[in-house]
Design an enzyme around this catalytic site. Structure first.
Site, PDB file in Angstrom:
ATOM      1  N   ALA A   1      -2.347   1.744   6.415  1.00 50.43           N
ATOM      2  CA  ALA A   1      -3.480   1.324   7.246  1.00 50.43           C
ATOM      3  C   ALA A   1      -3.934  -0.082   6.881  1.00 50.43           C
ATOM      4  O   ALA A   1      -4.203  -0.914   7.751  1.00 50.43           O
ATOM      5  CB  ALA A   1      -4.640   2.318   7.103  1.00 50.43           C
ATOM      6  N   TYR A   2      -4.014  -0.341   5.594  1.00 51.29           N
ATOM      7  CA  TYR A   2      -4.431  -1.664   5.120  1.00 51.29           C
ATOM      8  C   TYR A   2      -3.431  -2.731   5.571  1.00 51.29           C
ATOM      9  O   TYR A   2      -3.816  -3.762   6.139  1.00 51.29           O
ATOM     10  CB  TYR A   2      -4.558  -1.633   3.591  1.00 51.29           C
ATOM     11  CG  TYR A   2      -4.999  -2.946   2.990  1.00 51.29           C
ATOM     12  CD1 TYR A   2      -6.318  -3.350   3.057  1.00 51.29           C
ATOM     13  CD2 TYR A   2      -4.090  -3.763   2.324  1.00 51.29           C
ATOM     14  CE1 TYR A   2      -6.736  -4.546   2.478  1.00 51.29           C
ATOM     15  CE2 TYR A   2      -4.500  -4.966   1.749  1.00 51.29           C
ATOM     16  CZ  TYR A   2      -5.812  -5.340   1.826  1.00 51.29           C
ATOM     17  OH  TYR A   2      -6.207  -6.526   1.263  1.00 51.29           O
ATOM     18  N   ALA A   3      -2.145  -2.481   5.322  1.00 48.54           N
ATOM     19  CA  ALA A   3      -1.118  -3.456   5.699  1.00 48.54           C
ATOM     20  C   ALA A   3      -1.095  -3.679   7.208  1.00 48.54           C
ATOM     21  O   ALA A   3      -0.964  -4.814   7.672  1.00 48.54           O
ATOM     22  CB  ALA A   3       0.258  -3.006   5.202  1.00 48.54           C
TER      23      ALA A   3
ATOM     24  N   SER B   1      -3.594  -3.411   9.328  1.00 48.88           N
ATOM     25  CA  SER B   1      -4.752  -4.209   9.732  1.00 48.88           C
ATOM     26  C   SER B   1      -4.573  -5.671   9.345  1.00 48.88           C
ATOM     27  O   SER B   1      -4.963  -6.579  10.088  1.00 48.88           O
ATOM     28  CB  SER B   1      -6.028  -3.641   9.107  1.00 48.88           C
ATOM     29  OG  SER B   1      -6.030  -3.806   7.698  1.00 48.88           O
ATOM     30  N   LYS B   2      -3.962  -5.913   8.199  1.00 45.14           N
ATOM     31  CA  LYS B   2      -3.743  -7.286   7.745  1.00 45.14           C
ATOM     32  C   LYS B   2      -2.636  -7.970   8.550  1.00 45.14           C
ATOM     33  O   LYS B   2      -2.729  -9.172   8.826  1.00 45.14           O
ATOM     34  CB  LYS B   2      -3.425  -7.311   6.246  1.00 45.14           C
ATOM     35  CG  LYS B   2      -4.576  -6.829   5.373  1.00 45.14           C
ATOM     36  CD  LYS B   2      -5.805  -7.709   5.551  1.00 45.14           C
ATOM     37  CE  LYS B   2      -6.923  -7.351   4.608  1.00 45.14           C
ATOM     38  NZ  LYS B   2      -8.019  -8.318   4.634  1.00 45.14           N
TER      39      LYS B   2
END
Length: 153
Positions: free
Chosen positions: A101-103, A105-106
């Site tokens: 999820a973090y990757a 979004s980035k």
């Protein structure tokens, strides 16, 4: 010079961002440099992270910065000057396990700001993306023998 003014903003609350941007512009007249530096992360396997949490991370790391940027951008365009900076993450370029999820979004943020950079060239507005490697954004002591906790620092 201007007296400092504290303006609170929850970057995940997309509905209030435009109002905060309007308050800033009303107070100071313009924004010369906008630095988007808020972020939210979670660690876990894809199947264990809820869709609700995926959306919250996307709001904080993608929709928040682009909503704030879009709210400030008309002022910069009309003045034909300004600088926009996105403090992102190396994970916007390279994904690693347990950070989907973090990757994601980035990655989305990098794509948006890369396009914005090209579009703003004609208005003399500079758009930069900074992708630092792993940082420890909170203070905690890893348990003895917990190599995973210390490797991400």
């Amino acid at each position: 010079t201007y007296a400092p003014k504290l303006i609170l903003l929850d970057i995940t609350d997309i509905n209030c961002i435009r109002d905060v941007a309007k308050e800033i512009l009303n107070c100071y007249g313009c924004v010369d440099i906008l630095i988007n530096n808020a972020s939210m992360k979670v660690k876990g396997a894809v199947q264990s992270i809820s869709l609700e949490l995926d959306k919250k991370i996307m709001d904080a790391n993608y929709f928040g910065p682009i909503t704030l940027t879009k709210a400030i951008l008309p002022s910069m365009i009309s003045r034909r000057t300004g600088q926009i900076v996105l403090i992102n993450s190396i994970q916007g370029k390279i994904g690693i396990p347990f950070r989907a999820a973090y990757a994601a979004s980035k990655h989305a943020a990098v794509g948006f700001f890369d396009c914005l950079r090209a579009e703003m060239e004609e208005f003399d507005i500079s758009v930069s993306t900074v992708n630092p490697t792993f940082i420890c954004s909170y203070h905690r002591q890893p348990a003895p023998g917990n190599w995973e906790a210390s490797i991400w620092k």
